[in-house]
Scaffold this motif. Sequence first.
Motif, PDB file in Angstrom:
ATOM      1  N   ASP A  58       6.816 -28.198  46.094  1.00  0.00           N
ATOM      2  CA  ASP A  58       7.611 -28.297  44.993  1.00  0.00           C
ATOM      3  C   ASP A  58       8.098 -29.738  44.726  1.00  0.00           C
ATOM      4  OD1 ASP A  58       7.948 -25.420  45.045  1.00  0.00           O
ATOM      5  OD2 ASP A  58       9.213 -25.725  46.692  1.00  0.00           O
ATOM      6  N   TRP A  59       8.329 -30.626  45.855  1.00  0.00           N
ATOM      7  CA  TRP A  59       8.724 -31.913  45.642  1.00  0.00           C
ATOM      8  C   TRP A  59       7.408 -32.835  44.934  1.00  0.00           C
ATOM      9  CZ3 TRP A  59       6.466 -35.920  48.600  1.00  0.00           C
ATOM     10  CH2 TRP A  59       7.173 -37.291  48.376  1.00  0.00           C
ATOM     11  N   LEU A  60       6.227 -32.325  45.259  1.00  0.00           N
ATOM     12  CA  LEU A  60       4.848 -32.922  44.985  1.00  0.00           C
ATOM     13  C   LEU A  60       4.664 -32.557  43.591  1.00  0.00           C
ATOM     14  CD1 LEU A  60       2.403 -32.478  47.813  1.00  0.00           C
ATOM     15  CD2 LEU A  60       3.328 -34.410  47.172  1.00  0.00           C
ATOM     16  N   THR A 120       6.620 -36.143  42.614  1.00  0.00           N
ATOM     17  CA  THR A 120       5.846 -37.005  43.101  1.00  0.00           C
ATOM     18  C   THR A 120       4.625 -37.326  42.015  1.00  0.00           C
ATOM     19  OG1 THR A 120       6.526 -36.345  45.514  1.00  0.00           O
ATOM     20  CG2 THR A 120       4.592 -37.650  45.281  1.00  0.00           C
ATOM     21  N   PHE A 121       3.906 -36.025  41.918  1.00  0.00           N
ATOM     22  CA  PHE A 121       2.793 -36.091  41.080  1.00  0.00           C
ATOM     23  C   PHE A 121       3.042 -36.898  39.402  1.00  0.00           C
ATOM     24  CE2 PHE A 121       0.609 -32.542  43.291  1.00  0.00           C
ATOM     25  CZ  PHE A 121       0.016 -33.247  44.656  1.00  0.00           C
ATOM     26  N   HIS A 132       5.272 -38.860  38.825  1.00  0.00           N
ATOM     27  CA  HIS A 132       5.462 -40.490  39.294  1.00  0.00           C
ATOM     28  C   HIS A 132       4.302 -40.939  39.493  1.00  0.00           C
ATOM     29  CE1 HIS A 132       7.461 -43.912  40.345  1.00  0.00           C
ATOM     30  NE2 HIS A 132       6.702 -43.904  41.169  1.00  0.00           N
ATOM     31  N   GLU A 133       3.293 -40.608  40.528  1.00  0.00           N
ATOM     32  CA  GLU A 133       2.235 -41.519  40.901  1.00  0.00           C
ATOM     33  C   GLU A 133       1.214 -41.379  39.653  1.00  0.00           C
ATOM     34  OE1 GLU A 133       0.084 -40.004  44.420  1.00  0.00           O
ATOM     35  OE2 GLU A 133       2.039 -40.124  45.502  1.00  0.00           O
ATOM     36  N   ALA A 134       1.349 -40.422  38.672  1.00  0.00           N
ATOM     37  CA  ALA A 134       0.423 -40.388  37.390  1.00  0.00           C
ATOM     38  C   ALA A 134       0.590 -41.741  36.662  1.00  0.00           C
ATOM     39  CB  ALA A 134       0.762 -39.117  36.535  1.00  0.00           C
ATOM     40  N   LYS A 135       1.718 -42.289  36.599  1.00  0.00           N
ATOM     41  CA  LYS A 135       2.026 -43.534  36.214  1.00  0.00           C
ATOM     42  C   LYS A 135       0.999 -44.981  36.215  1.00  0.00           C
ATOM     43  CE  LYS A 135       6.826 -43.760  36.816  1.00  0.00           C
ATOM     44  NZ  LYS A 135       8.212 -44.216  36.448  1.00  0.00           N
ATOM     45  N   PHE A 136       0.383 -44.728  37.658  1.00  0.00           N
ATOM     46  CA  PHE A 136      -0.306 -45.735  38.155  1.00  0.00           C
ATOM     47  C   PHE A 136      -1.619 -45.699  37.542  1.00  0.00           C
ATOM     48  CE2 PHE A 136       2.309 -47.909  41.294  1.00  0.00           C
ATOM     49  CZ  PHE A 136       3.486 -47.119  41.231  1.00  0.00           C
ATOM     50  N   PRO A 139      -2.108 -30.624  39.415  1.00  0.00           N
ATOM     51  CA  PRO A 139      -1.958 -30.547  37.866  1.00  0.00           C
ATOM     52  C   PRO A 139      -3.170 -31.302  37.212  1.00  0.00           C
ATOM     53  CG  PRO A 139      -0.446 -32.127  38.833  1.00  0.00           C
ATOM     54  CD  PRO A 139      -0.985 -31.536  39.822  1.00  0.00           C
ATOM     55  N   GLU A 140      -3.595 -30.834  35.980  1.00  0.00           N
ATOM     56  CA  GLU A 140      -4.536 -31.166  34.965  1.00  0.00           C
ATOM     57  C   GLU A 140      -4.497 -32.909  35.116  1.00  0.00           C
ATOM     58  OE1 GLU A 140      -5.702 -29.402  31.514  1.00  0.00           O
ATOM     59  OE2 GLU A 140      -7.142 -30.536  31.436  1.00  0.00           O
TER      60      GLU A 140
END
Length: 482
Positions: A105-107, A111-112, A114-118, A182-183
């Motif tokens: 759930d946290w991922l 997390t996902f 957030h990391e997608a911003k990179f 996620p896509e």
Amino acid sequence: MDGSFAYYGTLIHSHSPSQIEILDDTLVIVDDRGKISHISPQFQPRDGRSLEDSIGPLIDRPDARIPVVRLQSPSQFLVPSFIDTHVHAPQFSMRGLGQGLHILDWLDQITFPHEAKFRDTDYARQVYARCVDMGLRQGVTTACYFGSLHTPATKILVDVCLEKGQRAFVGKTCMDNPETNPEYYREDTAEVVAGTREVIEHCRAVDGKGDIVRPILTPRFAISCTPESLTELGKLAREHEHAYGVGQGIPNQTHFCEAQQEIDATLKQYRNFSCEADLYTHYGLFDHSSVLAHCTLLSEDDQAKIKQRNCGIAHCPASNTTVGGGFMAAPIRKLLADGVTKIGLGTDSGGGFSCSIMDAMRLALIVGNAREMLSAGKEERLKLEEIFYMATLGGAKVLRMEDRVGSFEVGKQFDALLVDMSDPYHNASGRFDAVHTMMDGESQSADGIRSVWEKWVMSGDDRNLRKVWVGGKVKKDTLGDR
Ligand code: GUN
Ligand code: FE
């Protein structure tokens, strides 16, 4: 004058998980390539000479004038610098968010996205610069990084580590499973493999010998990957088996037996395996170059196979007790008692809340106490020696760098911290103040020095790290003596 320098005073380092060595009145000389060239414990200048005048004869260069800095004893001493064996660089800007959520759930929730911003390389550069700066400031001179899944951002992380001179293993995080990612935050298998190759090639192009930066194969964890991508990563490991010299290939890292939710999902997705060790072994990603983060819920089989295959473990007590699945704690005492000593500490970044290895040491002590209580005394708590070992020499062993860093030995790199536990003062070179336990009349005896070391381990923070060196190069200096 070449770039050699020397320090005279107390050096403290680990000999083994349970033993520290306190070297008093010691002269340590660092050569112009940043290597330790001499360590002379109990060194006294002879014939009324000064320390400076004594060095030339010692190194067979009678005319050499090498600057020597004298440390105050017992309030100042040198220790090997810290090694963070598990840290997500992109999560540097989301630490502390999503506390209490279970891992999957946290991922998904925190997390996902957030990391997608990179995907944005400007953002990546900004966060990675801050992450590496903060690591160095807190004495982390080697870090084993997960990047995001983006190849361009991961290459930027490589560049930032190299520019700033923080030793690093950098991995492009591999995630290609459409069922679990996620896509907006996944790649095709072909992109995963091509991107990983590109990061490997980039590392080799910018730092051919891998003195500062090396790549690491990084399947996020089995459920984020497909059998196809794991197979390809295993092939890349074999293909690069001797990339950095005989037997010095490209290591691999993953999240291993971290939480019940994750283990259940893994064994459901990979039905042919009855434990995670068998799964990663099958894909050629479970050996002496593996860095297994967490290992909180190890089955007997997993533990036996970790030992048999000589894998390294990144113990991450901050994230294990805050996100993931309640209160979890890796069985460090059981592992040590079983002879498994390739164990280091990880801050984990987002999963935890602190990017300080000093915090990780203390949290390791606390979760060790919890395991002692929960096991009715069977798993004895950890000692200060053991948490310090994991922060330094143990971490070096996990990353297979113990021939270069992790303790003070002639021939190793001078990756070191100057710890200052002085009471607050104000003098011509500035002001020093911190929140550590105050000095209380400790003498220069071994007992006095040991007390100050204990106070530092338990109450110090980055303010007490007045100098940080990587390979003899100063990366932080709040003392201003050199
Ligand atoms: N498992 C898979 N990804 C992650 C992550 O980013 N952090 C933690 N703690 N566990 C994970
Ligand atoms: Fe992690």
